[in-house]
Design a protein around this motif. Sequence first.
Motif, PDB file in Angstrom:
ATOM      1  N   ARG A   1       0.741  -1.018   0.073  1.00 17.78           N
ATOM      2  CA  ARG A   1      -0.127   0.009   0.110  1.00 17.78           C
ATOM      3  C   ARG A   1       0.804   1.198  -0.069  1.00 17.78           C
ATOM      4  O   ARG A   1       0.481   2.270  -0.728  1.00 17.78           O
ATOM      5  CB  ARG A   1      -1.011  -0.002   1.130  1.00 17.78           C
ATOM      6  N   GLN A   2       1.919   0.957   0.625  1.00 19.16           N
ATOM      7  CA  GLN A   2       2.916   2.278   0.588  1.00 19.16           C
ATOM      8  C   GLN A   2       3.604   2.580  -0.671  1.00 19.16           C
ATOM      9  O   GLN A   2       3.760   3.525  -0.888  1.00 19.16           O
ATOM     10  CB  GLN A   2       3.942   2.001   1.900  1.00 19.16           C
ATOM     11  N   ALA A   3       3.867   1.311  -1.309  1.00 17.71           N
ATOM     12  CA  ALA A   3       4.572   1.572  -2.624  1.00 17.71           C
ATOM     13  C   ALA A   3       3.463   2.170  -3.493  1.00 17.71           C
ATOM     14  O   ALA A   3       3.836   2.746  -4.496  1.00 17.71           O
ATOM     15  CB  ALA A   3       4.973   0.411  -2.899  1.00 17.71           C
ATOM     16  N   LEU A   4       2.305   1.599  -3.390  1.00 14.96           N
ATOM     17  CA  LEU A   4       1.143   2.329  -4.269  1.00 14.96           C
ATOM     18  C   LEU A   4       1.128   3.787  -4.152  1.00 14.96           C
ATOM     19  O   LEU A   4       0.985   4.304  -5.058  1.00 14.96           O
ATOM     20  CB  LEU A   4      -0.146   1.285  -4.203  1.00 14.96           C
ATOM     21  N   ALA A   5       1.270   4.097  -2.856  1.00 14.98           N
ATOM     22  CA  ALA A   5       0.951   5.492  -2.743  1.00 14.98           C
ATOM     23  C   ALA A   5       2.015   6.307  -3.246  1.00 14.98           C
ATOM     24  O   ALA A   5       1.915   7.524  -3.855  1.00 14.98           O
ATOM     25  CB  ALA A   5       0.780   5.856  -0.956  1.00 14.98           C
ATOM     26  N   LEU A   6       3.426   5.903  -3.181  1.00 14.24           N
ATOM     27  CA  LEU A   6       4.437   6.582  -3.743  1.00 14.24           C
ATOM     28  C   LEU A   6       4.390   6.530  -5.027  1.00 14.24           C
ATOM     29  O   LEU A   6       4.659   7.666  -6.004  1.00 14.24           O
ATOM     30  CB  LEU A   6       5.716   5.959  -3.458  1.00 14.24           C
ATOM     31  N   LEU A   7       3.955   5.787  -5.894  1.00 19.18           N
ATOM     32  CA  LEU A   7       3.608   5.483  -7.495  1.00 19.18           C
ATOM     33  C   LEU A   7       2.590   6.518  -7.732  1.00 19.18           C
ATOM     34  O   LEU A   7       2.651   7.301  -8.859  1.00 19.18           O
ATOM     35  CB  LEU A   7       3.251   4.023  -7.772  1.00 19.18           C
ATOM     36  N   LEU A   8       1.355   6.524  -6.921  1.00 19.96           N
ATOM     37  CA  LEU A   8       0.168   7.452  -7.659  1.00 19.96           C
ATOM     38  C   LEU A   8       0.740   9.027  -7.206  1.00 19.96           C
ATOM     39  O   LEU A   8       0.416   9.866  -8.003  1.00 19.96           O
ATOM     40  CB  LEU A   8      -0.888   7.042  -6.670  1.00 19.96           C
ATOM     41  N   LEU A   9       1.489   9.284  -6.071  1.00 18.83           N
ATOM     42  CA  LEU A   9       2.007  10.618  -5.791  1.00 18.83           C
ATOM     43  C   LEU A   9       2.912  11.104  -7.067  1.00 18.83           C
ATOM     44  O   LEU A   9       3.217  12.371  -7.615  1.00 18.83           O
ATOM     45  CB  LEU A   9       2.595  10.955  -4.503  1.00 18.83           C
ATOM     46  N   ASN A  10       3.710  10.290  -7.705  1.00 19.26           N
ATOM     47  CA  ASN A  10       4.426  10.503  -8.744  1.00 19.26           C
ATOM     48  C   ASN A  10       3.948   9.794 -10.096  1.00 19.26           C
ATOM     49  O   ASN A  10       4.880   9.281 -10.951  1.00 19.26           O
ATOM     50  CB  ASN A  10       5.766   9.888  -8.567  1.00 19.26           C
ATOM     51  N   ALA A  11       2.508   9.905 -10.194  1.00 17.97           N
ATOM     52  CA  ALA A  11       2.039   9.285 -11.315  1.00 17.97           C
ATOM     53  C   ALA A  11       2.662   9.646 -12.688  1.00 17.97           C
ATOM     54  O   ALA A  11       3.047  10.792 -12.935  1.00 17.97           O
ATOM     55  CB  ALA A  11       0.439   9.606 -11.614  1.00 17.97           C
ATOM     56  N   ASN A  12       2.871   8.580 -13.664  1.00 17.91           N
ATOM     57  CA  ASN A  12       3.482   8.967 -15.130  1.00 17.91           C
ATOM     58  C   ASN A  12       4.989   9.462 -15.097  1.00 17.91           C
ATOM     59  O   ASN A  12       5.378  10.029 -15.783  1.00 17.91           O
ATOM     60  CB  ASN A  12       2.576   9.794 -15.668  1.00 17.91           C
ATOM     61  N   ARG A  13       5.550   9.282 -13.953  1.00 18.78           N
ATOM     62  CA  ARG A  13       6.883   9.574 -13.687  1.00 18.78           C
ATOM     63  C   ARG A  13       7.481   8.403 -13.082  1.00 18.78           C
ATOM     64  O   ARG A  13       6.920   7.661 -12.252  1.00 18.78           O
ATOM     65  CB  ARG A  13       7.060  10.769 -12.814  1.00 18.78           C
TER      66      ARG A  13
END
Length: 271
Positions: free
Chosen positions: A26-38
């Motif tokens: 869940r923490q990894a997904l949050a990091l991905l979404l905060l940096n979406a498309n990057r």
Amino acid sequence: MRAVVLGSLAIEVNGVPHSLSAFKPRQALALLLLNANRTVSVSGFVQELWDDNPPSSALTTLQTYILQLRKFLVRTLNISQATASKHVLQTVPGGYVFRVRPEQLDLVVFKQLAAQGYQSLATRDFATAAQQLRAALNVWQGQALVDVPAGPAIEPQVRGLEEARLVVLEQCIDADLGCGRHREVLSELAALSIEHPYNETLQGQFMLSLHRSGRRSDALETYQRIRSTLIEDVGLEPSSWLQQVHQAVLTDAGPDAMPMAHERRLVGSRG
């Protein structure tokens, strides 16, 4: 699909939220979404997930978390594993990228609506600005990533988002005041002035709202309270803008002579 970070972390499908129960994925997904498309680098994941004490198996464990995320996306979005890997959660040189369209991520929608509202406010189209900025605020469903304990990579981004939300709220209230809705926002400002005792923008807006509602003495008492709080707790006199608001109340200035908070921000005043 709609990804939610402005509230509890979730992937929504047809309005139904789906979330992960496992803490680290869940923490990894949050990091991905905060940096979406990057690209989020492997080192960025390691820092967020384990700070300065990563296990020797960090890389292998991260790959396991990514696999779990893709399985979650396959189930939630009803897509194939290949689609999840090639078009949603991609492996790229040095890290991973979560691909979304702008309208699929609440964070992007919030920023777009806020930008439109600021543009309308700059042209003094207060009615349109109020509508756009309220729409931006309504995107939020609670505190940003409220159910995700933040590590060193996520925490500053969450703080930045909460600050951006507060600024949008200040500007939305300014637009409401520009529309003459001083009574409508009075109770909201009363609560906000207590919640944010050092925020001079909200305090000044509260004074303006009180003054325009025929409560001039209350507005002046509010200024004295704010001034005492700032001097005793921070060692500062009120900003020049807040002093201008005070002077406008003292002289019983009309609405056109009242200093607006959004104009104050344009010149970079304190508070």
